[in-house]
Structures are given as C-alpha cells and as structure tokens.
Design a protein around this motif. Sequence first.
Motif, short mmCIF file in Angstrom:
data_model
loop_
_atom_site.label_atom_id
_atom_site.label_comp_id
_atom_site.label_asym_id
_atom_site.label_seq_id
_atom_site.Cartn_x
_atom_site.Cartn_y
_atom_site.Cartn_z
N LEU A 604 74.86 152.54 113.71
CA LEU A 604 74.91 151.98 112.48
C LEU A 604 74.56 150.41 112.52
CD1 LEU A 604 77.03 153.83 110.56
CD2 LEU A 604 74.69 153.94 109.96
N GLY A 605 74.64 150.21 113.95
CA GLY A 605 74.92 148.83 114.04
C GLY A 605 75.56 148.18 112.81
N LYS A 606 75.15 146.95 112.39
CA LYS A 606 75.96 145.98 111.59
C LYS A 606 75.89 146.71 110.54
CE LYS A 606 74.42 141.35 113.79
NZ LYS A 606 73.39 139.90 113.45
N GLU A 607 75.32 148.38 109.53
CA GLU A 607 75.60 148.34 108.68
C GLU A 607 77.39 149.73 108.65
OE1 GLU A 607 72.34 150.59 107.47
OE2 GLU A 607 71.06 149.21 107.71
N ALA A 608 77.57 149.52 109.73
CA ALA A 608 78.74 150.71 110.18
C ALA A 608 79.70 149.87 109.22
CB ALA A 608 79.00 150.48 111.14
N GLY A 609 80.30 148.44 109.80
CA GLY A 609 81.05 148.07 108.51
C GLY A 609 81.37 147.90 107.58
N ILE A 610 79.67 148.21 107.02
CA ILE A 610 79.63 148.02 105.45
C ILE A 610 80.05 149.39 104.74
CG2 ILE A 610 77.81 147.36 103.21
CD1 ILE A 610 76.79 145.61 105.22
N ILE A 611 78.75 150.06 105.54
CA ILE A 611 79.49 151.58 105.11
C ILE A 611 81.01 151.92 104.96
CG2 ILE A 611 79.03 154.20 105.25
CD1 ILE A 611 75.76 152.86 105.89
N GLY A 612 81.72 151.64 105.96
CA GLY A 612 82.87 152.33 105.98
C GLY A 612 84.11 151.55 105.13
N ALA A 613 83.38 150.61 104.40
CA ALA A 613 84.68 149.90 104.12
C ALA A 613 84.18 150.11 102.34
CB ALA A 613 84.20 148.04 103.84
N ALA A 614 82.80 150.63 102.61
CA ALA A 614 82.49 151.09 100.36
C ALA A 614 83.49 152.83 100.55
CB ALA A 614 80.99 151.45 100.35
N SER A 615 83.37 153.21 101.82
CA SER A 615 83.72 154.25 102.08
C SER A 615 85.43 154.46 101.91
CB SER A 615 83.28 154.53 103.28
OG SER A 615 82.05 155.28 103.24
N LEU A 616 86.43 153.52 101.88
CA LEU A 616 87.49 153.40 101.32
C LEU A 616 88.07 153.63 100.02
CD1 LEU A 616 88.32 149.79 102.76
CD2 LEU A 616 88.99 152.37 103.91
N ILE A 617 86.74 153.85 98.74
CA ILE A 617 87.64 154.18 98.11
C ILE A 617 86.98 155.30 97.77
CG2 ILE A 617 86.61 153.49 95.25
CD1 ILE A 617 87.71 151.24 96.98
#
Length: 617
Positions: A604-617
Amino acid sequence: MCLLKLKPSCKDYIWGGHRLAEEYGKEYDGEVLAETWELSCHPDGPSYIANGKYAGQTLQQYIDAEGKEMLGTNCRRFRDFPILTKFIDARDNLSIQVHPDNRYALKNEGQYGKTEMWYVMDAGKEAYLYYGFKKEISKEEFARRIREDTLLEVLNAVPVQKGDVLFIESGTIHAIGKDILIAEIQQNSNITYRVYDYGRIGRDGKKRDLHIEKALAVTNRVPIVKDKRSYPHVADCDYFTVDKLNLDGNVMKKMEGSVSDLSFASILMLDGEGIIYNQGETLEFKKGDSFFLAAGSGTYTIEGSCDALITTIRAKAAPVHIGVDIGGAETKIGLVDIHQKLLASEVMETNANHPAEEIIREIGQRVLKLLDTQGISMDQCVGAGIGVPGTVDRKNGIVRYSNNICWEQVELAKEMGKYLPIPIRIANDADCAALGEAVAGAGRECQDVIMITLGTGVGGGIILDGEIYDGKGISGSEIGHMVIVEGGEPCTCGRKGCLEAYASATALNRDVKRAIGRDLPPEEVFEGAENGDAGLQKIVELYIRRLGVGIVNVVNIFRPQLVLLGGCISVQGETLLSPLREMMKEGCFGREKGQLPEIETATLGKEAGIIGAASLI
C-alpha cells in the motif's frame, strides 16, 4: 439488569400547559409543565432510573457504570449518547426557530446539532404548526422579514391532527403551534436559534433573545418536500429509527420484540396500560411511561393496550471513515469507505515546530475542507482514526511522548474532537501502517501479521487476530528497539545495539559513509552491490544479516502467518526477501518442521497509514 423505567426532567417554558401532569401522571408541582425529557443523558435535563439497583441515578451514570456496550455496536460512532426523547405540551405557540447541523453546532456551540421528528399525540381542531417556507427566499429577504416582523407571511403553515408525523432536518425553520401535544425524538442537543417570538416577555421582564445572525447562517431557505422514504418506519435517519406499536387490547394484545447487540431500544408509551417484561423482570406501564432496554437484552414482551414509539439506532448509510497519518515532516489525510478503499486524500506539512494545538487545528480544518471538496457531509462519517509517532495511550487518546513532532502529554483525541464531532481513536503510526496492510494490503488474507518498516528509523506493528497488539494499550510494539548486538552501535533511544541502529536507512548510510567517505541513497547502495562493488556488497550483506536476526527474533516470539517489509528500503524486493527467507529457515525455532511465515513486501505504500488509521474506528 436490562429493563429500566425512566423518570424525566421537567421544563417550565412560558408557552407550556399542564396536561403532562394532569393526564400523563408526571410528578410536578409547578403551574406550567412545557416539556418532560423522557430519555436523556443531556446535562441540561437528565432522565433518572426508577427501578432496580440504579434507582435514583441518572441514565448516564448507569451507562458509565455498565459500559458503553449497553448502547450497542451501532452507537460506537457517536461521541455522546445519541438521542433525546421528549413530551411537549404547547398551550401557546412556540417561537419560530431553527437548529444547526453537527458541523456548525460543534464549531460554535461545543455540542451536536439537531435533527428531530414529531409525532402528534393530540391537537385542537384548528391546530397547525410551521414547517419550512412556502417559497424560496433569499438570505437578504429572510433577514429583512425578521427585522420587519413579517416572517410568518412566507412560512408554510401545516394543519395537524393526532397521528401526524413530521421529520425536521437541521436547518429547517419550524415551530409547534398552540394546542398541540407532541412526542419528539431528536439528536442529543439543546441548541435552538429563535428568529421570531411574538414579542413575548420573559420572566426577567425583557423580550426573549433572538439569534438572528446564527439563524441566517444555518437556515435552509427553500420549501421542504416531505420525505416518505422512511417506510416502513415512522422515521428513519442516521441518528434514529422510530417504529410505531399499537395494541388494542382485544384482537392485538401482546407483542414480542427483540433487542440485539446492535442497538438499545427506547419505548415511549403514548397511551394505554399493561405490562412489559424482559429476562424475568416484569414492570407495569401506563401512558406517559418511558423504558430503556440495553443492547443485547434479547426478547421482551408487551401485553395490554398501548400506542408506543420504539426507537433504535441503525447502522449508518454509506459510512465514511477518516484516516490521518501524522509524520514528522508531512501529514497524510484520507477518506476511506467500508471496503477500505481510499476515496480521496491529500498531504500537508506537519510544521512540527508549531504548538500541538495549532497542528491539530490545521489538520481538523483540512479534514473538513476535504469533506467539502468531495461533497461528503460530516453526518456520513462514522469516526476518525489518527496514527502518530511515539508513545501513544490509545485508551485515553493521549500522545504521551513523540520526539518526531515534539509532543508530550497531548490530548489528541479530545483536541481533534473540537473540530470533528465524531468518535476519535488514535494509535502509533507504525501500528496503523501494519493494520492498513492487514485489512487492505498484502496481509488481507491473514489474521496474524507483523510489519517492519525500514525507513529513517525502524518501526513495526503487530496484528494478532486482526487487531493491533499493544499490551496494556500504551505505546504499541517497538520492534526497532530490540537489542541484536550487545554493546553495539548507539541508537536514537539511548541504548546500544538496537535493530534500528543497524537496519534503518540512517544506519545503512552511516556504514556507507564510513566505508567510502560520502553519502549514498539506499537504492544506489544496493545497485552498486548488485553491480559488483565489493565494499558495498559487504555492507549490504551485513545489513541483511542484522535485519534477519531481528526478524527471526520476532517470528520466534509471535509466530505470525506473514512478515511484511515496508519503508524506503523494502523496495529492493527479492534482493532482501530471498536471503531473509533462508535465514528464517535456519534461525526460526523448529525450522521447516514448524510452520514458517511468509515474508513479503508491503503493497500500500503511503496509503497504509491512512487506511490503517481509518480502520481504528
């Protein structure tokens, strides 16, 4: 204990009557009883528990004691208790008023906006209420008519009778007329902007305040088309779903319902009498009574005759998750759908030298701007997740310490909540990247994934059973700070010999500079080694060996299904992966007789952190 009978708070607004005391048995000694707040956790008027071990305590105290799980999984997206239920007795006309939406209310009032529904319980023969405008008007005309007291000329007067239902979205101008008795289900808010009040005088001897500028900012000035899409419900929106129950006591005198883990149920008795029982507990009811059943209460039964409104909270339609990945140099913001697909994103400078409050405010404002650009309302967002480097207290939403952005004891979730009126969750940024890869990237087929990020430092995240593993909930895993060489190279953490001191891009550059006297980017180091440079070959071989020691240690402890490599060095692919696989075969306990994990590169490259953070919810 799951079945609670509630006792309301009472309000004596000047337009009120006394029917709620006379006809509905509300305990009240005053002359005017305008409203009873039947189901409420709002500090301006909480409801109280009338039965069981929590008798005398507020509903909010019960929830605090038993846990928010009592509200159900569909309520996790709400920061506060989601709804407020009232009886309203209008002996006289209420003021012409409007309520703001969530975004405006949170920014200007510090609480949620207000969408509501009215069920007309009784009405006089000539009774009517105001609902929107007859025609579209300009903001200038709206302001002029308020000043000139001619606003009523352009309002839509709607005659009503018993059983009528109106759904009033935030921004809709409205007013209850005199001689109407109403049951109201609304968002948990107490914000009202008055624009016309018939020149009435308050108890202080002065005209009651108007809120003209705020009303001008939030009012929808076009006619309202009544929405019938709530069928088969009385009302249905992201904030509440309301159903009507009627038992005549003869043909229909018993009803069974069920309260699942998804939502609590509120039962408001408009008329009738009988009994309600659940899990071996039986309570009598009469008209005007209010009951709360916790999520997971299972089957309940109502017997007798009644008209009742049953309110639950459904899942949000087309939900969007907000993901924020804060880094030392830049912060990435994204909107993610239920399929973990990134809908839109942008990057901003973090400005780590600025105070934390300024950084958080700018992030919040950029999120709101991104939502506007994409045409996504705040109501569509179920929550925001934030990844941040450093030691993170996930449970309390606090960044304990982050040297990357110079934060210490920053209440990130609370501060971001000033701009985003939705649940906020935070986690370590490396954990978020690992979670992103686990739910949407190279690890989406696995439940147990370890990700090691090879960048300026060495980060890592551990996902076990699909969840971030973070021990007691503070800091997350620090894979980069396991010692692999006793008394070795100094590490940024203050110790010596850590994996980060050998496997980071910084460490690789240090070793190259020692060998050849100048800096080289990682890609040139590996390229030179591949082309036969003996000095660089030696450096790369040692680098891979040190990295392999760290990976073997982690695998021996956690036994994951998959190890992922991310960060700038991971782009070397098989140049890294092939020798690391061999090291796992030799170094992992049980070797190939056990079940060795796969090792791959993150996708996912730089998208991994965004998608992972969004998945905290």
